[in-house]
Design a protein around this motif. Structure first.
Motif, mmCIF file in Angstrom:
data_model
loop_
_atom_site.group_PDB
_atom_site.id
_atom_site.type_symbol
_atom_site.label_atom_id
_atom_site.label_comp_id
_atom_site.label_asym_id
_atom_site.label_seq_id
_atom_site.Cartn_x
_atom_site.Cartn_y
_atom_site.Cartn_z
ATOM 1 N N THR A 1 0.821 -1.217 0.000
ATOM 2 C CA THR A 1 0.000 0.000 0.000
ATOM 3 C C THR A 1 0.850 1.260 0.000
ATOM 4 N N GLY A 2 2.048 1.200 0.551
ATOM 5 C CA GLY A 2 2.913 2.368 0.580
ATOM 6 C C GLY A 2 2.723 3.244 1.799
ATOM 7 N N ASP A 3 1.808 2.840 2.698
ATOM 8 C CA ASP A 3 1.636 3.621 3.926
ATOM 9 C C ASP A 3 2.930 3.613 4.731
ATOM 10 N N TYR A 4 3.546 2.440 4.855
ATOM 11 C CA TYR A 4 4.869 2.291 5.456
ATOM 12 C C TYR A 4 5.841 1.976 4.340
ATOM 13 N N LEU A 5 7.022 2.541 4.449
ATOM 14 C CA LEU A 5 8.041 2.283 3.451
ATOM 15 C C LEU A 5 9.393 2.182 4.145
ATOM 16 N N GLU A 6 10.155 1.152 3.817
ATOM 17 C CA GLU A 6 11.484 1.013 4.406
ATOM 18 C C GLU A 6 12.484 1.840 3.601
ATOM 19 N N VAL A 7 13.231 2.698 4.317
ATOM 20 C CA VAL A 7 14.245 3.534 3.691
ATOM 21 C C VAL A 7 15.544 3.421 4.487
ATOM 22 N N THR A 8 16.621 3.893 3.912
ATOM 23 C CA THR A 8 17.888 3.989 4.619
ATOM 24 C C THR A 8 17.938 5.341 5.307
ATOM 25 N N ALA A 9 18.127 5.334 6.620
ATOM 26 C CA ALA A 9 18.148 6.581 7.397
ATOM 27 C C ALA A 9 19.314 7.458 6.955
ATOM 28 N N PRO A 10 19.020 8.698 6.536
ATOM 29 C CA PRO A 10 20.091 9.584 6.080
ATOM 30 C C PRO A 10 20.853 10.247 7.234
ATOM 31 N N TYR A 11 20.338 10.067 8.438
ATOM 32 C CA TYR A 11 20.929 10.605 9.663
ATOM 33 C C TYR A 11 20.351 9.807 10.818
ATOM 34 N N ASP A 12 20.865 9.995 12.036
ATOM 35 C CA ASP A 12 20.290 9.311 13.193
ATOM 36 C C ASP A 12 18.826 9.705 13.316
ATOM 37 N N VAL A 13 17.960 8.715 13.491
ATOM 38 C CA VAL A 13 16.515 8.925 13.495
ATOM 39 C C VAL A 13 15.925 8.398 14.798
ATOM 40 N N THR A 14 15.034 9.178 15.385
ATOM 41 C CA THR A 14 14.312 8.780 16.580
ATOM 42 C C THR A 14 12.869 8.458 16.212
ATOM 43 N N SER A 15 12.306 7.434 16.830
ATOM 44 C CA SER A 15 10.905 7.087 16.588
ATOM 45 C C SER A 15 10.022 8.322 16.761
ATOM 46 N N GLY A 16 9.176 8.586 15.769
ATOM 47 C CA GLY A 16 8.280 9.733 15.818
ATOM 48 C C GLY A 16 8.841 10.979 15.166
ATOM 49 N N SER A 17 10.091 10.930 14.715
ATOM 50 C CA SER A 17 10.686 12.102 14.074
ATOM 51 C C SER A 17 10.523 12.026 12.554
ATOM 52 N N GLY A 18 10.649 13.160 11.919
ATOM 53 C CA GLY A 18 10.545 13.225 10.469
ATOM 54 C C GLY A 18 11.808 12.730 9.793
ATOM 55 N N VAL A 19 11.622 12.106 8.628
ATOM 56 C CA VAL A 19 12.749 11.584 7.847
ATOM 57 C C VAL A 19 12.542 11.999 6.390
ATOM 58 N N LEU A 20 13.556 12.642 5.831
ATOM 59 C CA LEU A 20 13.508 13.055 4.438
ATOM 60 C C LEU A 20 14.629 12.360 3.676
ATOM 61 N N VAL A 21 14.230 11.589 2.654
ATOM 62 C CA VAL A 21 15.182 10.902 1.781
ATOM 63 C C VAL A 21 14.888 11.388 0.369
ATOM 64 N N GLY A 22 15.726 12.271 -0.145
ATOM 65 C CA GLY A 22 15.422 12.923 -1.415
ATOM 66 C C GLY A 22 14.182 13.770 -1.233
ATOM 67 N N LYS A 23 13.121 13.471 -1.967
ATOM 68 C CA LYS A 23 11.832 14.157 -1.812
ATOM 69 C C LYS A 23 10.812 13.266 -1.105
ATOM 70 N N LEU A 24 11.242 12.101 -0.626
ATOM 71 C CA LEU A 24 10.389 11.131 0.054
ATOM 72 C C LEU A 24 10.403 11.434 1.550
ATOM 73 N N PHE A 25 9.220 11.679 2.135
ATOM 74 C CA PHE A 25 9.134 12.063 3.546
ATOM 75 C C PHE A 25 8.186 11.149 4.298
ATOM 76 N N GLY A 26 8.531 10.883 5.558
ATOM 77 C CA GLY A 26 7.646 10.138 6.440
ATOM 78 C C GLY A 26 8.079 10.304 7.877
ATOM 79 N N ILE A 27 7.290 9.735 8.778
ATOM 80 C CA ILE A 27 7.573 9.763 10.210
ATOM 81 C C ILE A 27 8.126 8.397 10.602
ATOM 82 N N ALA A 28 9.270 8.403 11.282
ATOM 83 C CA ALA A 28 9.964 7.162 11.640
ATOM 84 C C ALA A 28 9.159 6.335 12.631
ATOM 85 N N ALA A 29 9.082 5.033 12.363
ATOM 86 C CA ALA A 29 8.385 4.101 13.245
ATOM 87 C C ALA A 29 9.297 3.599 14.362
ATOM 88 N N THR A 30 10.614 3.676 14.152
ATOM 89 C CA THR A 30 11.588 3.177 15.127
ATOM 90 C C THR A 30 12.772 4.130 15.203
#
Length: 107
Positions: free
Chosen positions: A7-36
């Motif tokens: 469905t694309g609701d969740y998508l696995e990406v490579t973290a471009p920086y240290d990521v905390t659960s609940g924080s925003g993650v931007l990979v190129g133009k792809l954005f989402g909120i980290a689950a972990t």
């Protein structure tokens, strides 16, 4: 359908920086909120759709439905488009000053 993957609701990406659960993650133009929480370079699932309470630029008032951009330097949502990526809308009014706003991801 043979071509359907997910469905694309969740998508696995490579973290471009240290990521905390609940924080925003931007990979190129792809954005989402980290689950972990993961270190830079690790795999993280990001949620691409939904409504979240998240850090915002404190000195901004938001109107409901306003375009929101991701400031990848400060790691906050903002109404400033310059050098930022459009990723969401304001789900509710947010006061100036306030450190948190309710956002709905563009997903």
């Amino acid at each position: 359908m043979k071509s359907f993957v997910q469905t694309g609701d969740y998508l696995e990406v490579t973290a471009p920086y240290d990521v905390t659960s609940g924080s925003g993650v931007l990979v190129g133009k792809l954005f989402g909120i980290a689950a972990t929480t993961v270190a830079s370079g690790g795999k993280v699932n990001i949620l691409r759709r939904g409504v979240f309470d998240h850090a915002k630029t404190s000195a901004q008032a938001w109107t409901q439905g306003a375009d929101l951009y991701w400031d990848d330097t400060a790691k906050v949502f903002t109404t400033v488009s310059t050098s930022n990526t459009l990723v969401a809308k304001a789900a509710e009014i947010a006061a100036n000053p306030s450190g948190t706003g309710r956002v709905v991801l563009n997903g």
